[in-house]
Design a protein around this motif. Structure first.
Motif, short mmCIF file in Angstrom:
data_model
loop_
_atom_site.label_atom_id
_atom_site.label_comp_id
_atom_site.label_asym_id
_atom_site.label_seq_id
_atom_site.Cartn_x
_atom_site.Cartn_y
_atom_site.Cartn_z
N THR A 207 -6.79 1.95 1.72
CA THR A 207 -7.79 1.55 0.38
C THR A 207 -7.95 2.80 0.33
N ASP A 208 -7.96 3.65 1.01
CA ASP A 208 -8.87 4.69 1.01
C ASP A 208 -7.79 5.89 -0.68
N PRO A 209 -7.99 6.58 -1.50
CA PRO A 209 -7.01 7.03 -1.75
C PRO A 209 -6.73 8.34 -1.57
N ALA A 210 -8.40 8.85 -1.22
CA ALA A 210 -8.22 10.17 -0.52
C ALA A 210 -7.58 10.68 0.63
N LEU A 211 -7.04 9.34 1.59
CA LEU A 211 -6.51 9.57 2.97
C LEU A 211 -5.18 10.83 2.71
N THR A 212 -4.95 11.51 3.81
CA THR A 212 -3.63 11.96 2.96
C THR A 212 -2.72 11.28 4.41
N ASN A 213 -1.52 10.95 4.30
CA ASN A 213 -0.74 10.72 4.91
C ASN A 213 -0.84 11.07 6.46
N GLU A 214 -0.62 12.24 6.85
CA GLU A 214 -0.83 13.13 7.82
C GLU A 214 -2.05 12.17 8.54
N GLN A 215 -3.70 11.64 8.02
CA GLN A 215 -4.79 11.04 8.76
C GLN A 215 -4.22 9.37 8.69
N TYR B 21 5.46 -1.46 11.61
CA TYR B 21 5.60 -1.44 10.78
C TYR B 21 4.74 -0.21 9.21
N PRO B 22 5.25 -0.75 8.16
CA PRO B 22 4.64 0.31 7.30
C PRO B 22 3.77 0.54 7.57
N LYS B 23 3.50 1.23 7.20
CA LYS B 23 2.25 2.27 7.07
C LYS B 23 1.85 2.61 4.96
N ILE B 24 1.19 2.68 4.07
CA ILE B 24 1.40 2.54 2.82
C ILE B 24 -0.63 3.32 2.35
N VAL B 25 -0.43 4.40 1.54
CA VAL B 25 -2.01 4.99 1.53
C VAL B 25 -1.57 4.64 0.26
N ASP B 26 -2.87 3.28 -0.46
CA ASP B 26 -2.54 3.17 -2.16
C ASP B 26 -3.66 3.84 -2.97
N ARG B 27 -3.01 5.12 -3.18
CA ARG B 27 -4.16 6.45 -4.44
C ARG B 27 -4.19 5.84 -5.46
N ASP B 28 -3.69 5.08 -5.97
CA ASP B 28 -4.70 4.45 -7.70
C ASP B 28 -5.16 2.65 -6.90
N HIS B 29 -4.74 2.46 -5.92
CA HIS B 29 -4.90 0.73 -6.09
C HIS B 29 -4.35 0.01 -7.10
N ALA B 30 -3.31 0.32 -7.35
CA ALA B 30 -2.55 -0.76 -8.04
C ALA B 30 -2.26 -1.87 -6.97
N LEU B 31 -1.84 -1.72 -5.58
CA LEU B 31 -1.44 -3.16 -5.25
C LEU B 31 -2.88 -3.77 -4.17
N VAL B 32 -4.06 -3.00 -4.33
CA VAL B 32 -5.65 -3.66 -4.31
C VAL B 32 -6.08 -4.64 -5.23
N LYS B 33 -5.42 -3.88 -6.82
CA LYS B 33 -5.93 -4.43 -7.92
C LYS B 33 -4.83 -5.80 -8.28
N ALA B 34 -3.57 -5.73 -7.28
CA ALA B 34 -2.66 -6.81 -8.06
C ALA B 34 -2.93 -7.99 -7.39
N ALA B 35 -3.23 -7.51 -5.79
CA ALA B 35 -3.68 -8.90 -5.25
C ALA B 35 -4.47 -9.50 -4.39
N GLY B 36 -5.67 -8.49 -5.43
CA GLY B 36 -6.61 -9.13 -5.66
C GLY B 36 -7.71 -8.63 -3.89
N ALA B 37 -7.26 -7.62 -3.57
CA ALA B 37 -8.43 -7.38 -2.83
C ALA B 37 -9.74 -6.33 -3.03
N ALA B 38 -10.88 -6.61 -2.03
CA ALA B 38 -12.07 -6.56 -2.12
C ALA B 38 -12.93 -6.11 -1.11
N ILE B 39 -12.12 -6.01 0.07
CA ILE B 39 -13.28 -5.74 1.34
C ILE B 39 -11.75 -5.51 2.41
N ASP B 40 -11.97 -4.45 2.63
CA ASP B 40 -11.52 -4.31 3.78
C ASP B 40 -11.71 -4.86 5.47
#
Length: 179
Positions: A76-84, A97-116
């Motif tokens: 959920t940290d949009p500043a995280l690079t793919n390498e990091q 399993y796949p790893k995704i960096v949610d750069r614009d928080h589209a997934l965070v917003k759509a899923a309603g996630a607020a806490i890691d």
């Protein structure tokens, strides 16, 4: 307070959100493959609670893969690079399993996630059937239980696989607020 959740459980998500994982592969993580259930795990690399759960996330994904469950790790940290993200996943023992960096928080917003960390379980029709903690290892920030007595994500996955409704569709997560 549960008002932070953007969508009610059972809401059909918009599975057209497309992102690329850290390896450049296009993904639609809110769209479970036909006949499968999808489990998304929202985490960040600098949250001690997210890091604590890395091995349990891997175990869940490995245990349920053979039962038709797909998994993805969503940073959920949009500043995280793919390498990091790749280095963090390796250091903390995350699986294949796949790893995704949610750069614009589209997934965070759509899923309603607020806490890691937050886990979200999605049925093939796109409905969220569970959102919340992975288990009850943490009573609160800094207060860890000696014995885990509730396995929320596993219980939700078992119910869906068995064709039953999820008995507890929400459980408040404990961790770090998503910025």
């Amino acid at each position: 307070m549960r008002s932070l959740l953007l969508f009610a459980l059972g809401t059909i998500l918009h599975p057209s959100i497309q992102v690329r994982d850290i390896d450049g592969v296009p993904r639609e993580p809110l769209k479970a493959e036909k006949g499968q259930v999808e489990a998304l795990f929202f985490v960040t690399n600098d949250c001690p609670v997210s890091n604590y759960y890395s091995h349990e996330i891997r175990r869940i994904c490995e245990d349920y893969a053979k039962r038709g469950v797909g998994c993805a790790l969503v940073y959920t940290d949009p500043a995280l690079t793919n390498e990091q993200a790749r280095q963090h996943a390796s250091e903390y023992g995350h699986g294949a399993y796949p790893k995704i960096v949610d750069r614009d928080h589209a997934l965070v917003k759509a899923a309603g996630a607020a806490i890691d960390p937050t886990a979200v379980v999605i049925k093939p029709d796109g409905a969220i059937v569970y959102r919340g903690r992975i288990d009850n290892s943490y009573a609160a920030i800094g207060i860890q239980r000696r014995v885990v007595t509730e396995h929320d994500v596993r219980d939700a996955l078992d119910a869906i696989i068995a064709g039953r409704p999820v008995a507890k569709p929400e459980a408040p997560p404990v961790g770090c607020y998503i910025q």
